[in-house]
Design a protein around this motif. Sequence first.
Motif, PDB file in Angstrom:
ATOM      1  N   ALA A 188      43.168 -44.385  29.248  1.00 24.45           N
ATOM      2  CA  ALA A 188      44.593 -44.146  29.014  1.00 24.45           C
ATOM      3  C   ALA A 188      44.823 -43.083  27.945  1.00 24.45           C
ATOM      4  O   ALA A 188      45.767 -42.303  28.031  1.00 24.45           O
ATOM      5  N   ARG A 191      44.919 -39.736  29.488  1.00 24.14           N
ATOM      6  CA  ARG A 191      46.105 -39.559  30.332  1.00 24.14           C
ATOM      7  C   ARG A 191      47.349 -39.334  29.476  1.00 24.14           C
ATOM      8  O   ARG A 191      48.215 -38.535  29.799  1.00 24.14           O
ATOM      9  N   VAL A 192      47.404 -40.031  28.338  1.00 19.98           N
ATOM     10  CA  VAL A 192      48.549 -39.856  27.439  1.00 19.98           C
ATOM     11  C   VAL A 192      48.560 -38.430  26.875  1.00 19.98           C
ATOM     12  O   VAL A 192      49.585 -37.744  26.886  1.00 19.98           O
ATOM     13  N   THR A 207      54.684 -38.950  35.785  1.00 20.56           N
ATOM     14  CA  THR A 207      54.648 -40.253  35.107  1.00 20.56           C
ATOM     15  C   THR A 207      53.877 -41.237  35.984  1.00 20.56           C
ATOM     16  O   THR A 207      53.869 -41.113  37.210  1.00 20.56           O
ATOM     17  N   GLU A 208      53.231 -42.211  35.339  1.00 23.09           N
ATOM     18  CA  GLU A 208      52.533 -43.233  36.124  1.00 23.09           C
ATOM     19  C   GLU A 208      53.483 -44.369  36.502  1.00 23.09           C
ATOM     20  O   GLU A 208      53.140 -45.244  37.271  1.00 23.09           O
TER      21      GLU A 208
ATOM     22  N   LEU B 343      53.212 -45.919  26.487  1.00 27.75           N
ATOM     23  CA  LEU B 343      51.889 -46.454  26.795  1.00 27.75           C
ATOM     24  C   LEU B 343      51.991 -47.972  26.817  1.00 27.75           C
ATOM     25  O   LEU B 343      52.163 -48.603  25.782  1.00 27.75           O
ATOM     26  N   VAL B 368      52.446 -43.921  30.708  1.00 26.15           N
ATOM     27  CA  VAL B 368      51.103 -44.228  31.192  1.00 26.15           C
ATOM     28  C   VAL B 368      51.024 -45.749  31.308  1.00 26.15           C
ATOM     29  O   VAL B 368      51.463 -46.473  30.420  1.00 26.15           O
ATOM     30  N   THR B 370      48.858 -49.279  32.143  1.00 28.54           N
ATOM     31  CA  THR B 370      47.468 -49.711  31.995  1.00 28.54           C
ATOM     32  C   THR B 370      47.114 -50.986  32.747  1.00 28.54           C
ATOM     33  O   THR B 370      46.022 -51.520  32.568  1.00 28.54           O
ATOM     34  N   THR B 437      45.183 -48.004  36.105  1.00 31.86           N
ATOM     35  CA  THR B 437      46.554 -47.516  36.168  1.00 31.86           C
ATOM     36  C   THR B 437      47.276 -48.377  37.188  1.00 31.86           C
ATOM     37  O   THR B 437      46.727 -49.374  37.661  1.00 31.86           O
TER      38      THR B 437
END
Lengths: 352, 441, 67
Positions: A188, A191-192, A207-208, B343, B368, B370, B437
Amino acid sequence: MKKAILYLNQFFGQVGGEDMADHTPEIREGLVGPAMELDKQLGDDIQVTHTIICGDNFMGSRQEEAIDMIKGFLKDKEVDFFFAGPAFRAGRYGAACGHAGRAAQKMFPEAVVITSMDEENPGVEMFRKDMFIFKGGASAAAMRNDLKAMAQFAQKLAKGEEITTAKDEGYFGRGKRKQFFLNPPVPATERVIDMLLKKLNGEPFETELPVPVTDLVPVAPPVAPEKLSEATIAIVTSGGIVPVGNPDRIQSASATKWGKYDVSGMDDLKAGEYQTIHAGFDPMAANADPDVIVPLDAMRQYEKEGKIKEMYKYFYSTVGTGTTQKEAARMGAEIAAELKEAGVDGVLLVAT
Amino acid sequence: MKLELGNFFVKDIVFGAETAYKDGVLTINKEEALEVVREDEHITEADLVIVKPGDMVRIVPVKEAIEPRYRVGGGPVFPGVTGDLMQTGNGRTLALKNMSVLAVGKHWGGFQDGLIDMGGEGAKYTYFSQLMNVCLVADTDELKEQREQQKKNHALRWGGMRLAEYLGKTVAEQSPDEVETYELAPVTKRTADEEKLPKVVMVLQPQSQMEESGYNDLVYGWDSNRMLPTFMHPNEVLDGCIISGSFMPCSSKWATYDFQNYPMIKRLYQEHGKTVNFLGVIMSNLNVALEQKERAALFVASMAKNLGADAAIVAEEGYGNPDADYTLCLVALENEGIKTVGLSNECTGRDGASQPLVSMDEKADAMVSTGNVSEMIELPPMPVVIGELEALARDGMSGGWDNDAILGSSVREDGSIIMENNAMFCGDQVVGWSTKTMVEY
Amino acid sequence: MLMANLIPVATSVGVNKMVPTISIPYPLGDPSTPLDEQYKLRYHRVGVALDALTADISEPTLFKTKI
């Protein structure tokens, strides 16, 4: 060998053009039009046994009738796969494929329903959550490719292979988000940083977690102000207030159960008799005085003052932490049905 | 501030006559170590078990993970918690790497506790399966909370910290295999080259949602529920100013080990001076009333703006209603023109069809993700269980259940389990390790 | 008619009538205040909610409370 059926409109079913759009649904044994190519693409594992043909206008204007007829056709058939289209950018055809596919899915919950549409086809938004809609071409020129994509996916499923993501497989996402281990494994942190730098530099980034559009609920008709004094009002809560001991064994998180508890003759909810079993917050205050979540004492006062006729004798309770929207919607519908049946005029939902 | 983390790469852990560290081998005198644990009279039974990556071992209920450390020059590893207050983040701290101390309930679990499989297919769901772990398996006389779903786990968590300090002391007089240096000048005294780069703040939202003391993450020993967002040096976080709490469903939790090694902070350090100017950490929190949530977001946005931040990263320790704190904070920063990346994890339900965060806003356009707390996980039996497997079903652990109408109990007679990801110990690794993800199917 | 503290959550899922409450664990009575004050607050907010049932609205609406 797995069995499949293909749904087509009057045009691709070789009945005729727009003048035949009222064509009554029919089922033919064997392969008509694109069914031949589909059957070929499906190889040896899956066989297309029948073709259903229905006029687009028939489905559009007499939908219930059309669906009933299709259900009748399917009743005695084996259906492992139900294909429809491809519908390209044809709006009416896209919707028809969706309606037919949804009906087939209801009859055969284990079957896989696959269609294909261009992204601008309104059928995509209408039905993407109900079936696999592959991203297809805008016109019939894409027929071979679109059939191939549908067939390859079906073969994969027939062989028991795991499907990857909607994006990788090529169908429109069905609104089901699941966790996925990245391969190669990108942490992560990377990715950030990647997203942050792109955002800072004004470069496109993805964006995820795309923010979904809010579902709007129609506003319920109000209780007429002069009728409030004649109204029965119920209290429903997601705060997990139950009699001590939790007789219905409602889960403390991810609830699938609700309970109703008779409070006739009580003026408030006493500590030690009622408690919260909600695991998502500090229960101390609600256990000391359950009225902070189910305000029975205040409701009794409004009864005395004549502001309302009465509080409905049961309050309803479940737990709203980790509870899926689907379960919440089901429980809500069940509770609403009971309250309607009981002639309740209004509901106060107390959330925690 | 300049922090030197002196790392000792532990290659093996064994029990022996003398607690000592030599040539990569940590030897533990079990009785002496347990005496340190038993300094708290509330510990009624205690044992130590060593586990290693690949061991076919299931550990449950796990309450906490801590990296053994030693503060050079004296002072507690966790000021305000295991000793007197002092500032962290300056000077040298020694760390035993590749390992952690796990606090494990001998019997009783709770909402906030988790599970670790050291080997097999379940190992991928937690970070801690990659480490050698010294499991402190203990029971306590905290009878009041024994049958409660919410546990403070005080005796076990503090016992774990004492044990980590005790093990850390073994390297006090030795020179480390590696020294990591973390140094940031005060924000107004950065170099001209640093000044040219976009300024970034890291916003942390540690778990602080219990109003009663004893459950929340502690910052310098202070209950994070009772604070407003404040500016901190990242080194303070890496050097023990904050410890984990005992409340959130476990996959969302940040263990004390996670704070000590905070990967997102370390990653920002790597970018500092190259692509960004890392200003520091805004330590926020998570709240239980809308006004408190709004107030915290307001403080964060004001602080970030007045520090001159161009960009921010916001990390949330939790899901459910704290998503409102998360989204409010992302939106408040975006409203100040600060380019922000979120996040955190999601809760889309067992079917994956629920709204991912309970509160969302289209201004939060860069997130993001997780993991899904409610993902179903089924795992075969393990030959060895440390702790008590039944805790997963019996004690209201957030990813376990005892009587689902269709699925039965989370713990089956043969020792196989079915659970939600919720109960995987710190499984969503929101601090930055996660290689998971979320994708749409 | 929803009585909830997390109004952003309520709006995010499309609720139409909302009356704010004071917190998540104790929506209708702050345990740090005397019992009669808790009751006053609860009585007031439930009253606002009952009146809101009679309101004819066309879009999601947050009803204001005084206590």
